[in-house]
Design a protein around this motif. Structure first.
Motif, PDB file in Angstrom:
ATOM      1  N   VAL A 217       0.855  -1.197   0.000  1.00 33.03           N
ATOM      2  CA  VAL A 217       0.000   0.000   0.000  1.00 33.03           C
ATOM      3  C   VAL A 217       0.890   1.245   0.000  1.00 33.03           C
ATOM      4  CG1 VAL A 217      -1.634   1.367   1.379  1.00 33.03           C
ATOM      5  CG2 VAL A 217      -1.958  -1.111   1.154  1.00 33.03           C
ATOM      6  N   LYS A 218       1.898   1.227   0.863  1.00 38.53           N
ATOM      7  CA  LYS A 218       2.785   2.404   0.958  1.00 38.53           C
ATOM      8  C   LYS A 218       3.558   2.614  -0.344  1.00 38.53           C
ATOM      9  CE  LYS A 218       3.365   2.320   5.947  1.00 38.53           C
ATOM     10  NZ  LYS A 218       4.240   1.998   7.066  1.00 38.53           N
ATOM     11  N   GLN A 219       4.018   1.517  -0.933  1.00 37.23           N
ATOM     12  CA  GLN A 219       4.757   1.644  -2.206  1.00 37.23           C
ATOM     13  C   GLN A 219       3.856   2.234  -3.294  1.00 37.23           C
ATOM     14  OE1 GLN A 219       6.404  -2.230  -3.089  1.00 37.23           O
ATOM     15  NE2 GLN A 219       7.477  -2.332  -1.140  1.00 37.23           N
ATOM     16  N   CYS A 220       2.610   1.746  -3.348  1.00 39.45           N
ATOM     17  CA  CYS A 220       1.667   2.279  -4.353  1.00 39.45           C
ATOM     18  C   CYS A 220       1.430   3.757  -4.100  1.00 39.45           C
ATOM     19  CB  CYS A 220       0.330   1.541  -4.300  1.00 39.45           C
ATOM     20  SG  CYS A 220       0.407  -0.136  -4.936  1.00 39.45           S
ATOM     21  N   ASN A 221       1.247   4.127  -2.831  1.00 35.71           N
ATOM     22  CA  ASN A 221       1.009   5.547  -2.528  1.00 35.71           C
ATOM     23  C   ASN A 221       2.197   6.408  -2.923  1.00 35.71           C
ATOM     24  OD1 ASN A 221      -1.628   5.458  -1.629  1.00 35.71           O
ATOM     25  ND2 ASN A 221      -1.039   4.945   0.471  1.00 35.71           N
ATOM     26  N   GLN A 222       3.410   5.894  -2.698  1.00 31.86           N
ATOM     27  CA  GLN A 222       4.596   6.647  -3.106  1.00 31.86           C
ATOM     28  C   GLN A 222       4.606   6.833  -4.626  1.00 31.86           C
ATOM     29  OE1 GLN A 222       6.847   8.236  -1.330  1.00 31.86           O
ATOM     30  NE2 GLN A 222       5.880   7.596   0.575  1.00 31.86           N
ATOM     31  N   ALA A 223       4.307   5.756  -5.345  1.00 34.76           N
ATOM     32  CA  ALA A 223       4.304   5.830  -6.815  1.00 34.76           C
ATOM     33  C   ALA A 223       3.261   6.842  -7.287  1.00 34.76           C
ATOM     34  CB  ALA A 223       4.018   4.451  -7.411  1.00 34.76           C
ATOM     35  N   ILE A 224       2.067   6.724  -6.727  1.00 34.98           N
ATOM     36  CA  ILE A 224       0.969   7.586  -7.179  1.00 34.98           C
ATOM     37  C   ILE A 224       1.259   9.056  -6.868  1.00 34.98           C
ATOM     38  CG2 ILE A 224      -1.451   8.149  -6.635  1.00 34.98           C
ATOM     39  CD1 ILE A 224      -1.867   5.066  -6.625  1.00 34.98           C
ATOM     40  N   SER A 225       1.918   9.289  -5.736  1.00 33.73           N
ATOM     41  CA  SER A 225       2.214  10.691  -5.388  1.00 33.73           C
ATOM     42  C   SER A 225       3.184  11.306  -6.406  1.00 33.73           C
ATOM     43  CB  SER A 225       2.776  10.798  -3.971  1.00 33.73           C
ATOM     44  OG  SER A 225       4.070  10.234  -3.948  1.00 33.73           O
ATOM     45  N   GLU A 226       3.904  10.454  -7.137  1.00 32.77           N
ATOM     46  CA  GLU A 226       4.816  10.962  -8.183  1.00 32.77           C
ATOM     47  C   GLU A 226       4.234  10.757  -9.590  1.00 32.77           C
ATOM     48  OE1 GLU A 226       7.597  12.697  -7.747  1.00 32.77           O
ATOM     49  OE2 GLU A 226       7.113  12.627  -5.617  1.00 32.77           O
TER      50      GLU A 226
END
Ligand code: PGA
Length: 251
Positions: free
Chosen positions: A111-120
């Motif tokens: 979840v955290k990795q996806c959120n990091q990706a999406i924020s960029e």
């Protein structure tokens, strides 16, 4: 148009990468059917090299094989989404079974990795797939859907983001064993049905890819199975000539 993504994994040293790029760049647009969406996931070390030297035709993208769940700071050995983006990555594989198995990438981390990706604004290619034991138990459809739902329903996507899901049965990766057409289409059909039922799912455009022992002989057949939007390719992407032949074979 299909999405065709190369995952080099931990392969190719500097000179081999240079050779790969030079050979692949020689093929003309027509030769490699530039109407497909082509992505290359090299080891992170080479992302910037591809960004600088890889062909700059439209429809060619560079991606990360994984990204850190953290934004910045004291995380030795990690590479953030921001760094990947600044080096040239526009998409990222997240949840590859090799990461889940060898690095314990669990749902909370994913979840955290996806959120990091999406924020960029990095396109997430979320990888899922059952083990052979789960397939034999008959629970494979719900197992794979839960892998998708448990992570992606927790991600802050707010209906704005495109998403790709790569279905890769664990025993098909690198083994030469490809599921039957019936099995692949059953899984894709089930995922699409669940996406419709779960209309609160936070992504607006979801494409389904297949990965696991895709090669020059089976790529076109698999890519044209019902609901299949593309392919994730490991071993067969390491040779630039084979990879370009494979792209060309997909109609
Ligand atoms: P393979 O790997 O094509 O070598 O089976 C696919 C993958 O792991 O993404």
């Amino acid at each position: 148009m299909k999405k065709i993504i190369a995952n080099w994994k931990m392969n190719l040293e500097l000179l081999e990468v240079q050779n790969w790029i030079e050979t692949f760049n020689k093929f003309s647009q027509q030769e490699i059917q530039n109407n497909h969406w082509i992505g290359i996931c090299p080891p992170a070390l080479w992302i910037n090299k591809l960004q600088d030297n890889f062909r700059n035709d439209a429809n060619f993208y560079i991606g990360a094989q994984c990204i850190s769940m953290n934004e910045v700071g004291a995380y030795t050995g990690e590479i953030s989404a921001k760094m990947m983006k600044s080096a040239g990555a526009s998409f990222a594989l997240i949840g590859h079974s090799e990461r889940r198995i060898n690095w314990d990438d669990n749902n909370e981390y994913l979840v955290k990795q996806c959120n990091q990706a999406i924020s960029e604004y990095i396109l997430v290619v979320f990888c899922v797939g059952e083990t052979v034991e789960i397939r034999h138990s008959g629970d494979h459809l719900m197992f794979v859907w839960n892998q998708i739902y448990d992570v992606l329903s927790e991600v802050s996507a707010n209906n704005q983001y495109e998403l790709a899901i790569a279905y890769e049965p664990v025993c098909s990766i690198g083994s030469g064993m490809v599921p039957t057409q019936e099995n692949i289409e059953e899984m894709f059909g089930f995922i699409y049905k669940q996406l419709l039922i779960n209309s609160n799912f936070g992504f607006q455009n979801v494409s389904l890819l297949y990965g696991g022992s895709v090669n020059l002989d089976n790529a076109n057949t698999i890519a044209n199975m019902r609901n299949c939007s593309g392919l994730l390719i490991g071993g067969a992407s390491l040779n630039p000539t084979t990879f370009s032949d494979l792209i060309r074979s997909v109609k």
